[in-house]
Design a protein around this motif. Structure first.
Motif, PDB file in Angstrom:
ATOM      1  N   LEU A  78      43.405  38.186  33.703  1.00 10.91           N
ATOM      2  CA  LEU A  78      42.174  37.419  33.566  1.00 10.91           C
ATOM      3  C   LEU A  78      41.043  38.189  34.248  1.00 10.91           C
ATOM      4  O   LEU A  78      41.228  38.750  35.344  1.00 10.91           O
ATOM      5  N   GLU A  79      39.866  38.209  33.571  1.00 12.97           N
ATOM      6  CA  GLU A  79      38.711  38.853  34.190  1.00 12.97           C
ATOM      7  C   GLU A  79      37.446  38.344  33.506  1.00 12.97           C
ATOM      8  O   GLU A  79      37.391  38.204  32.275  1.00 12.97           O
ATOM      9  N   PHE A  80      36.435  38.026  34.347  1.00 14.20           N
ATOM     10  CA  PHE A  80      35.165  37.537  33.823  1.00 14.20           C
ATOM     11  C   PHE A  80      34.306  38.717  33.367  1.00 14.20           C
ATOM     12  O   PHE A  80      34.331  39.806  33.947  1.00 14.20           O
ATOM     13  N   LEU A  81      33.525  38.472  32.304  1.00 18.41           N
ATOM     14  CA  LEU A  81      32.600  39.465  31.769  1.00 18.41           C
ATOM     15  C   LEU A  81      31.230  39.240  32.406  1.00 18.41           C
ATOM     16  O   LEU A  81      30.592  38.202  32.169  1.00 18.41           O
ATOM     17  N   ASN A  86      29.360  33.498  35.785  1.00 13.23           N
ATOM     18  CA  ASN A  86      29.838  34.041  34.516  1.00 13.23           C
ATOM     19  C   ASN A  86      30.418  32.950  33.627  1.00 13.23           C
ATOM     20  O   ASN A  86      31.095  32.028  34.090  1.00 13.23           O
ATOM     21  N   GLN A  87      30.151  33.070  32.324  1.00 20.62           N
ATOM     22  CA  GLN A  87      30.616  32.092  31.355  1.00 20.62           C
ATOM     23  C   GLN A  87      31.694  32.634  30.422  1.00 20.62           C
ATOM     24  O   GLN A  87      32.453  31.870  29.849  1.00 20.62           O
ATOM     25  N   ILE A  88      31.750  33.948  30.271  1.00 21.45           N
ATOM     26  CA  ILE A  88      32.689  34.564  29.324  1.00 21.45           C
ATOM     27  C   ILE A  88      33.881  35.105  30.115  1.00 21.45           C
ATOM     28  O   ILE A  88      33.713  35.881  31.060  1.00 21.45           O
ATOM     29  N   LEU A  89      35.060  34.668  29.700  1.00 26.20           N
ATOM     30  CA  LEU A  89      36.299  35.034  30.387  1.00 26.20           C
ATOM     31  C   LEU A  89      37.188  35.812  29.426  1.00 26.20           C
ATOM     32  O   LEU A  89      37.414  35.384  28.285  1.00 26.20           O
ATOM     33  N   GLY A  90      37.678  36.964  29.903  1.00 17.24           N
ATOM     34  CA  GLY A  90      38.623  37.749  29.115  1.00 17.24           C
ATOM     35  C   GLY A  90      40.048  37.359  29.464  1.00 17.24           C
ATOM     36  O   GLY A  90      40.430  37.348  30.641  1.00 17.24           O
ATOM     37  N   VAL A  91      40.857  37.038  28.444  1.00 16.97           N
ATOM     38  CA  VAL A  91      42.242  36.571  28.628  1.00 16.97           C
ATOM     39  C   VAL A  91      43.161  37.513  27.870  1.00 16.97           C
ATOM     40  O   VAL A  91      43.134  37.560  26.630  1.00 16.97           O
ATOM     41  N   LEU A  92      43.966  38.270  28.603  1.00 20.01           N
ATOM     42  CA  LEU A  92      44.957  39.154  27.996  1.00 20.01           C
ATOM     43  C   LEU A  92      46.283  38.410  27.948  1.00 20.01           C
ATOM     44  O   LEU A  92      46.817  38.002  28.982  1.00 20.01           O
ATOM     45  N   SER A  93      46.823  38.217  26.738  1.00 24.51           N
ATOM     46  CA  SER A  93      48.033  37.411  26.564  1.00 24.51           C
ATOM     47  C   SER A  93      49.227  38.298  26.267  1.00 24.51           C
ATOM     48  O   SER A  93      49.140  39.532  26.231  1.00 24.51           O
ATOM     49  N   GLN A  94      50.371  37.635  26.038  1.00 28.70           N
ATOM     50  CA  GLN A  94      51.626  38.354  25.847  1.00 28.70           C
ATOM     51  C   GLN A  94      51.645  39.145  24.538  1.00 28.70           C
ATOM     52  O   GLN A  94      52.456  40.071  24.384  1.00 28.70           O
ATOM     53  N   ASP A  95      50.785  38.797  23.577  1.00 34.47           N
ATOM     54  CA  ASP A  95      50.746  39.529  22.313  1.00 34.47           C
ATOM     55  C   ASP A  95      49.864  40.771  22.401  1.00 34.47           C
ATOM     56  O   ASP A  95      49.526  41.372  21.365  1.00 34.47           O
ATOM     57  N   ASN A  96      49.451  41.143  23.635  1.00 38.04           N
ATOM     58  CA  ASN A  96      48.688  42.364  23.899  1.00 38.04           C
ATOM     59  C   ASN A  96      47.303  42.341  23.261  1.00 38.04           C
ATOM     60  O   ASN A  96      46.731  43.383  22.954  1.00 38.04           O
ATOM     61  N   ILE A  97      46.786  41.153  23.054  1.00 38.30           N
ATOM     62  CA  ILE A  97      45.424  40.987  22.554  1.00 38.30           C
ATOM     63  C   ILE A  97      44.608  40.317  23.642  1.00 38.30           C
ATOM     64  O   ILE A  97      45.039  39.317  24.224  1.00 38.30           O
ATOM     65  N   MET A  98      43.434  40.880  23.913  1.00 37.87           N
ATOM     66  CA  MET A  98      42.546  40.311  24.926  1.00 37.87           C
ATOM     67  C   MET A  98      41.459  39.515  24.231  1.00 37.87           C
ATOM     68  O   MET A  98      40.647  40.065  23.487  1.00 37.87           O
ATOM     69  N   GLY A 158      48.323  47.346  20.850  1.00 35.91           N
ATOM     70  CA  GLY A 158      48.167  46.324  21.867  1.00 35.91           C
ATOM     71  C   GLY A 158      47.623  46.879  23.171  1.00 35.91           C
ATOM     72  O   GLY A 158      47.657  48.079  23.435  1.00 35.91           O
ATOM     73  N   ILE A 159      47.140  45.965  24.013  1.00 35.70           N
ATOM     74  CA  ILE A 159      46.563  46.315  25.308  1.00 35.70           C
ATOM     75  C   ILE A 159      47.543  45.898  26.394  1.00 35.70           C
ATOM     76  O   ILE A 159      48.058  44.767  26.389  1.00 35.70           O
ATOM     77  N   SER A 160      47.794  46.805  27.354  1.00 35.52           N
ATOM     78  CA  SER A 160      48.689  46.491  28.464  1.00 35.52           C
ATOM     79  C   SER A 160      47.926  46.191  29.741  1.00 35.52           C
ATOM     80  O   SER A 160      48.414  45.444  30.596  1.00 35.52           O
ATOM     81  N   ALA A 161      46.742  46.773  29.945  1.00 27.53           N
ATOM     82  CA  ALA A 161      45.921  46.504  31.129  1.00 27.53           C
ATOM     83  C   ALA A 161      44.462  46.727  30.759  1.00 27.53           C
ATOM     84  O   ALA A 161      44.156  47.469  29.814  1.00 27.53           O
ATOM     85  N   ALA A 162      43.567  46.081  31.513  1.00 29.98           N
ATOM     86  CA  ALA A 162      42.144  46.180  31.187  1.00 29.98           C
ATOM     87  C   ALA A 162      41.326  46.011  32.448  1.00 29.98           C
ATOM     88  O   ALA A 162      41.768  45.388  33.426  1.00 29.98           O
ATOM     89  N   ALA A 163      40.112  46.598  32.419  1.00 37.82           N
ATOM     90  CA  ALA A 163      39.148  46.447  33.510  1.00 37.82           C
ATOM     91  C   ALA A 163      37.755  46.410  32.895  1.00 37.82           C
ATOM     92  O   ALA A 163      37.481  47.081  31.891  1.00 37.82           O
ATOM     93  N   ILE A 164      36.857  45.589  33.489  1.00 31.96           N
ATOM     94  CA  ILE A 164      35.499  45.415  32.995  1.00 31.96           C
ATOM     95  C   ILE A 164      34.542  45.978  34.040  1.00 31.96           C
ATOM     96  O   ILE A 164      34.696  45.717  35.249  1.00 31.96           O
ATOM     97  N   SER A 165      33.566  46.727  33.580  1.00 27.72           N
ATOM     98  CA  SER A 165      32.612  47.349  34.497  1.00 27.72           C
ATOM     99  C   SER A 165      31.746  46.286  35.155  1.00 27.72           C
ATOM    100  O   SER A 165      31.448  45.255  34.540  1.00 27.72           O
ATOM    101  N   PRO A 166      31.333  46.504  36.418  1.00 29.25           N
ATOM    102  CA  PRO A 166      30.499  45.497  37.109  1.00 29.25           C
ATOM    103  C   PRO A 166      29.179  45.231  36.426  1.00 29.25           C
ATOM    104  O   PRO A 166      28.635  44.136  36.562  1.00 29.25           O
ATOM    105  N   ASN A 167      28.644  46.192  35.685  1.00 35.93           N
ATOM    106  CA  ASN A 167      27.381  45.943  34.991  1.00 35.93           C
ATOM    107  C   ASN A 167      27.575  45.257  33.650  1.00 35.93           C
ATOM    108  O   ASN A 167      26.601  44.951  32.960  1.00 35.93           O
TER     109      ASN A 167
END
Length: 972
Positions: free
Chosen positions: A238-241, A250-262, A282-291
C-alpha cells in the motif's frame, strides 16, 4: 511506461539479473535500485542516466535514500546487517549490526537524522549522525512485528504487530501515546501492509483479504472499510500517491494485490481510477516518488518499469470532451501510428569493467498492433490468462485439484445469469424427465433431483434437449461434479453443448454423421490399417466414436482421468475434443486389432480399459499439430464462444420440423396415454368399487353371522354367569353368616374377657380395702393397748408419785387429745379413700357402658343404660351423702365427748377431794374412756361392713346390667 530497465548478462549462459527493491530520494528525481546479486544502481531521472554505485555481493532486502546527507543511502542485506554507502565516493560509510533476522523495512525520520529498521522479532532505532543504536524494541516470539515506521511531519513512531495491535510512541521520550482499538466484529482482518498520508492523519491497513481499513489517527477510530474488487484476494503493498495541491491529505491510494496488478483508488469516492501491471507482466514491488511524478515498479520478470503519473492520471484529470468533432482520415492516422518510434538513449555510465569508449546503447520500441487484441483474447475472468494456463497445463498435465473448478469457470467464461436460470427452473420439471428415475435409477436422491432439474432447464431452454435421448449421459458427469451449485452446472453443460457439441443435432434424431465423418477422416489419415480392420468387421464410427462422444468419455475413464482430459479439452479449441476421440482409438489399436466380433468392439467402447490417459492426451496434441488443414476439424468448427450475459443465447441448430414433429407426436402420444390411463384408471376404479362392494357385502353377511353366533354365545355366557353368580351369592351369604357368627363369638369373648378383667379389678380393690381395714384395725388395737398400758403406768405413777399428778394428768390429757385427733384424721382419710374408690368404680362402669354403646350404636339400649346409670348414680350420691352425714355426726359426738372430758378434768382439778376419791375418779374415767373407744371401734366396724355390703350390691347390679345388655344386643 517511461522506461523499462532490464539487466541481462551476455555470454555462453545468458540470464537476467532480477531487481528486488527500489527507493526514491527526498526530491523524487533520483531512483535507487538493488538486484539479487547485490548491485546497487542510481538512476538520474532528470539527467536520463544511471550509475553503478556499489557491489554488496549479496541480495538486498530493503533500501532507504532520503537521509540528511543526500548522497548517502542505507541498504539492508541478506546477512541481517545494514550498511550505509555514499553514491559519489562509492565508499562504505558505516556498518550496523544487531538484527538476528532479515530486515524487512527501513523508515527514516523527516529530518533524515534517525532511522528505524524492522525485522520480524525486533525494531531498532539508529542515530544516523553517529550510526549508533539508541533504542531497541523487543517483543514476544508469539506476537512478532509487522512494521515500525515514523509518521510524516511528526515525532510519532507507529508500531504494527502481528496480533493486529497498533501502538503510537512519542519519539523523544519513547512513551506510548495511544493504541488503536480492535476493529468491529465482522470486519477483522490480519494486518500485513500499511500506509499513511503525508499529513499523518489517515492510516490504512490491509492483509489477506480484499478489505482495507481506514483509521483516523486524530480520533483513533475506524472511519471506513473499503472493499476492493472480487479479483483482489490479498493486498501485498500500500502506498499513497502524493499531490502537490492536496496539502498532504492524499486521496489516491495504490493497492498492489496478489494478482500482481497495482490498482489506484480514490479513498473518498471509492472509485478505481487506473491500474498498472497485467497478468503477463505482473508487479512484485513498487515505490512512488515524493513529488508524485513517477512510479517505480519491480516486475515479476525481474525488470524495472518507470511509470509517468501524469500520463496515468491524464484520463482522470482530462477536461470534458469538446462539442465540436472533426472527421479524420483513419488510414492516414494509422499510417502515422505505425511510423511512431520511441527512443530511449541513456547517457554513458561509468562501469568499472568497460572502457570509456563504449558506445551508448540505443533501443527502439515499436508498438505492436495486434498485442492488445491478442492479450484481450487471452484474458479470462478471475484474473487468469489462457496462455499461462496452457503453459501450466503442459508442464503438469492437469490443473491443481484445489483450483480446478475456478479455472474451468474462467476458461468457459460462465456468465452466471441468475435471473435467467431462475426463470428456467421456475418452469418446473419438463415432461420428458418426469420419470427419469425409472430410466436412470440413481441411489442418491439429491443427485437425481439435481440431474432432473438441470435436464429440465436445458429442455425449457431449447426443445431439442427434451427429445435427445443421450442428453442425460452427457450432462451426468457435470451434474455429479457441480451438484452443490446448480447454476454453474447448467451453464457448464450449456457451454459444452454450444461449443464442443457443434453440428451434433443437424441430423437429429440420428447421430451426427458429419462429426463422425470428421473423426473417421482423421483416423483414416493417421491409421489406415486400424480403420480397415474396423471396416472389415462392419464397425462404423457410430460404434467406436459415438459412444465416446455422447458420454463425454465418462464410461471409459475414471474420475481423475476424466478431469485431466477435460482440463485439456477446455483449454484448447473445440476441435481438440474430436482429436481426443481419435487419439483414444489409435492408442487402443493393439487391443482393437485382436477383436473380431461386433460385441467385443461395443463392449470395448462402453467399459473402462487399461490405457494411459497421459499418452492419449499427448497423442491428441500430436494429432492437432499433424492433421492436414483440409480434414482438420478446427476449420470446420467455430471458435469457442461463451454464453451471453443477462440472457442465454437462442439454440436452434437442429432440424426444427423434426423436433417439432416429434414433440407433437410425443405430446399426442402423451395425451393418448393420459386418456388411456385416465380410462384405465376409471375402469380400475369401477372394478375396485365393485370388488369393494362385493367385499363389503360378504363382510356384512359374515359380520351378521358372527353377530348371531356372538349373540348366542353371549346368551349362554349370561346364563352361565347368572348360575355362577347365584352360587357365588349363596357362598357369600354362607361366608357372611360364618363371619357374623365369628364376629359375635369374638365380641362375646371380648366382653367376657373384659368383664373378667373388671371383676378381677374389683376383687383386687376389695382385697386392698380389706387389707387397709385390717391394718387400721390392728393400728387401733395397738393404740388401745398402748392407751391401756399408759393408763396402767399412770395408775402406778399416781400411786408412787402423787405430787406430780397434775403434770401427769395434763400430759395424759394431751396424749388423749392427740390420739383422738389421729383417729379422726384416720377416719376422714378412710372415708375419702372409700369415696375415691366408689368414684373409680362409677367411672369404670360409665366407660364400659360407653364402649358398649359405641360398638353397637343402639339408641334404645343407650337411653335405657343412661337412665339406669343416672338412677344408680343418684342412689350412690344419696348413699355418699348419708355416709358423710354419719361421719359428721360421729365427729360431732367425738368432739362433744372430748369437750365433756376436758370439762370434767377441769372440774376435777378445781375440786379438792380426798386422794382415794380422786383415785377412784381417775379409774372410773379410764374405764369410761376405754368403753368409749370400744364403742367407736364397733361403730367403725359396722360402717365398714355397711360399705362392703354397698360395694357388693353395686357389683351385683353391674353384672346384672351387663348380662341384660348382652341379651338385648343379641336380640337386636
Amino acid at each position: 511506461v517511461l522506461v523499462n530497465v532490464t539487466h541481462s548478462t551476455t555470454g555462453y549462459h545468458s540470464k537476467t539479473i532480477r531487481f528486488l527493491n527500489v527507493a526514491f530520494d527526498s526530491s523524487g528525481d533520483s531512483l535507487l535500485a538493488g538486484d539479487h546479486q547485490g548491485n546497487i544502481y542510481v538512476f538520474d531521472l532528470n539527467g536520463n542516466r544511471f550509475n553503478l554505485v556499489q557491489r554488496t555481493t549479496q541480495a538486498c532486502t530493503a533500501l532507504a535514500f532520503n537521509l540528511r546527507r543526500k548522497t548517502e543511502f542505507l541498504v539492508a542485506l541478506a546477512d541481517n546487517s545494514i550498511k550505509c554507502f555514499d553514491t559519489e565516493t562509492k565508499e562504505l560509510v558505516s556498518w550496523m549490526r544487531g538484527h538476528e533476522s532479515s530486515v524487512s523495512s527501513i523508515s527514516v525520520h523527516g529530518s533524515g537524522r534517525y532511522a528505524i529498521t524492522t525485522s520480524p522479532d525486533t525494531a531498532q532505532l539508529w542515530d544516523l549522525d553517529t550510526f549508533q543504536r539508541k533504542r531497541k524494541l523487543n517483543v514476544r516470539h508469539s506476537v512478532g512485528i509487522q512494521k515500525v515506521f515514523f509518521l510524516p511531519l511528526s515525532n510519532t513512531i507507529l508500531s504494527c504487530f502481528k496480533d493486529n495491535s497498533v501502538f503510537a510512541w512519542e519519539f523523544d521520550t519513547l512513551q506510548c501515546k495511544y493504541q488503536l482499538p480492535t476493529p468491529v466484529e465482522g470486519s477483522l482482518l490480519l494486518y500485513k501492509v500499511f500506509a499513511v498520508t503525508r499529513d499523518g492523519r489517515i492510516f490504512v491497513a490491509g492483509g489477506k483479504s480484499n478489505h482495507l481499513h481506514l483509521w483516523c489517527l486524530e480520533s483513533k477510530q475506524l472511519v471506513r472499510i473499503i472493499q476492493m474488487p472480487t479479483k483482489v484476494r490479498a493486498v501485498r503493498h500500500l502506498e499513497f500517491l502524493p499531490d502537490s495541491f492536496d496539502g498532504g491529505s492524499n486521496q489516491i491510494l495504490g493497492v498492489l494485490s496478489q494478482d500482481n496488478i497495482m490498482r489506484f483508488i480514490n479513498i473518498e469516492t471509492c472509485k478505481l481510477l487506473f491500474d498498472i501491471g497485467s497478468y503477463e507482466e505482473g508487479i512484485s514491488a513498487a515505490a512512488i516518488s515524493p513529488n508524485g511524478r513517477y512510479i517505480a515498479a519491480v516486475m515479476e520478470n525481474g525488470s524495472l518499469n518507470l511509470y509517468s503519473v501524469q500520463a496515468l492520471t491524464q484520463e482522470v484529470n482530462k477536461p470534458p470532451p469538446p462539442l465540436l468533432k472533426v472527421v479524420e482520415d483513419w488510414s492516414k492516422s494509422k499510417l502515422e501510428t505505425n511510423k511512431l518510434t520511441v527512443r530511449v538513449a541513456p547517457e554513458r555510465s561509468e562501469r568499472p569493467w568497460k572502457s570509456r569508449g563504449s558506445k551508448i546503447e540505443t533501443r527502439t520500441l515499436k508498438p505492436q498492433a495486434n498485442a492488445a487484441l491478442e492479450n484481450k483474447e487471452n484474458e479470462l475472468p478471475g484474473g487468469l490468462n489462457k496462455k499461462r494456463l496452457q503453459a501450466l497445463l503442459k508442464g503438469f498435465g492437469e490443473y491443481p485439484e484445489k483450483y480446478r473448478m475456478f479455472v474451468w469457470r474462467s476458461l468457459l467464461q460462465l456468465p452466471e445469469n441468475h435471473g435467467a436460470f431462475s426463470s428456467l427452473v421456475d418452469k418446473g420439471t419438463h415432461g420428458a424427465f418426469v420419470q427419469i428415475q425409472n430410466e436412470y435409477p440413481i441411489k442418491s436422491r439429491k443427485l437425481l433431483r439435481v440431474l432432473q432439474r438441470t435436464l429440465s432447464a436445458l429442455a425449457h431452454w431449447s426443445a431439442i434437449f427434451g427429445e435427445t435421448p443421450y442428453i442425460p449421459l452427457l450432462a451426468f458427469p457435470f451434474v455429479k461434479l457441480f451438484q452443490n451449485n446448480q447454476l454453474i452446472c447448467f451453464e457448464v453443460v450449456a457451454t459444452v453443448v454450444v461449443n464442443f457439441c457443434q453440428h451434433w443435432f443437424e441430423y437429429f434424431p440420428n447421430p451426427p454423421v458429419n462429426v463422425l465423418s470428421m473423426v473417421e477422416n482423421i483416423l483414416a489419415h493417421h491409421d489406415k490399417e486400424l480403420l480397415q480392420h474396423l471396416v472389415k468387421y462392419n464397425v462404423t464410427s457410430q460404434v467406436y466414436a459415438w459412444p465416446l462422444l455422447e458420454t463425454l468419455f465418462s464410461e471409459v475413464l475414471t474420475r481423475e482421468e476424466w478431469l485431466k482430459v477435460f482440463d485439456n479439452i477446455f483449454s484448447n479449441h473445440p476441435s481438440y475434443f474430436l482429436m481426443v476421440v481419435v487419439a483414444y482409438v489409435t492408442c487402443s489399436r493393439a487391443a482393437l486389432l485382436h477383436c473380431n466380433q461386433i460385441e467385443d468392439f461395443e463392449y470395448f467402447f462402453h467399459h473402462r480399459n487399461n490405457l494411459d490417459i497421459n499418452v492419449v492426451i499427448k497423442e491428441a496434441y500430436h494429432l492437432m499439430e499433424s492433421t492436414p488443414v483440409d480434414i482438420h476439424p478446427q476449420h470446420m468448427l467455430d471458435d469457442f464462444i461463451p454464453l451471453t450475459k443477462g440472457q442465454y443465447p437462442v439454440f436452434n441448430k437442429y432440424p426444427k420440423f423434426i423436433v417439432d414433429y416429434q414433440t407433437q407426436e410425443r405430446e399426442r402420444i402423451r395425451q393418448d396415454e393420459i386418456t388411456y390411463l385416465r380410462e384405465r384408471q376409471l375402469v380400475h376404479e369401477l372394478e375396485a368399487k365393485a370388488l369393494e362392494r362385493k367385499v363389503e357385502d360378504e363382510a356384512w353377511y359374515r359380520k351378521q353371522e358372527l353377530l348371531q353366533e356372538a349373540e348366542e354365545q353371549r346368551r349362554k355366557m349370561l346364563l352361565e354367569e347368572e348360575e355362577r353368580l347365584a352360587e357365588q351369592r349363596q357362598r357369600l351369604a354362607a361366608v357372611k353368616r360364618e363371619l357374623q357368627v365369628k364376629e359375635l363369638q369374638l365380641l362375646d369373648a371380648a366382653r367376657r374377657r373384659f368383664l373378667k378383667y373388671q371383676q378381677d379389678q374389683r376383687q383386687m380393690e376389695l382385697k386392698r380395702l380389706e387389707d387397709e381395714i385390717a391394718r387400721k384395725a390392728s393400728i387401733r388395737e395397738q393404740e388401745t393397748a398402748a392407751i391401756s398400758q399408759d393408763i396402767e403406768v399412770r395408775r402406778m405413777e399416781l400411786e408412787s408419785q402423787r405430787q406430780l399428778f397434775e403434770q401427769r394428768l395434763n400430759r395424759d390429757q394431751e396424749t388423749v387429745m392427740q390420739e383422738v385427733k389421729g383417729e379422726i384424721d384416720a377416719s376422714r382419710r378412710k372415708a375419702d379413700l372409700e369415696d375415691h374408690l366408689v368414684q373409680k368404680l362409677v367411672e369404670v362402669d360409665g366407660e364400659e357402658k360407653q364402649k358398649a354403646q359405641m360398638v353397637k350404636a343402639l339408641a334404645q339400649s343407650l337411653n335405657y343404660g343412661r337412665d339406669l346409670c343416672f338412677e344408680r348414680e343418684n342412689e350412690r350420691e344419696r348413699e355418699r351423702e348419708r355416709m358423710r352425714e354419719r361421719e359428721r355426726e360421729k365427729a360431732r359426738s367425738v368432739n362433744e365427748k372430748i369437750t365433756r372430758m376436758k370439762k370434767k378434768r377441769q372440774k376435777g382439778g378445781l375440786l379438792e377431794k380426798p386422794p382415794c376419791c380422786g383415785e377412784w375418779t381417775r379409774g372410773q374415767e379410764g374405764r369410761q374412756q376405754k368403753a368409749e373407744l370400744e364403742a367407736e371401734q364397733k361403730a367403725a366396724a359396722a360402717a365398714d361392713g355397711h360399705r362392703k355390703q354397698v360395694l357388693e350390691e353395686e357389683m351385683k347390679d353391674a353384672l346384672e346390667l351387663a348380662e341384660k345388655t348382652q341379651k338385648e344386643d343379641g336380640c337386636f
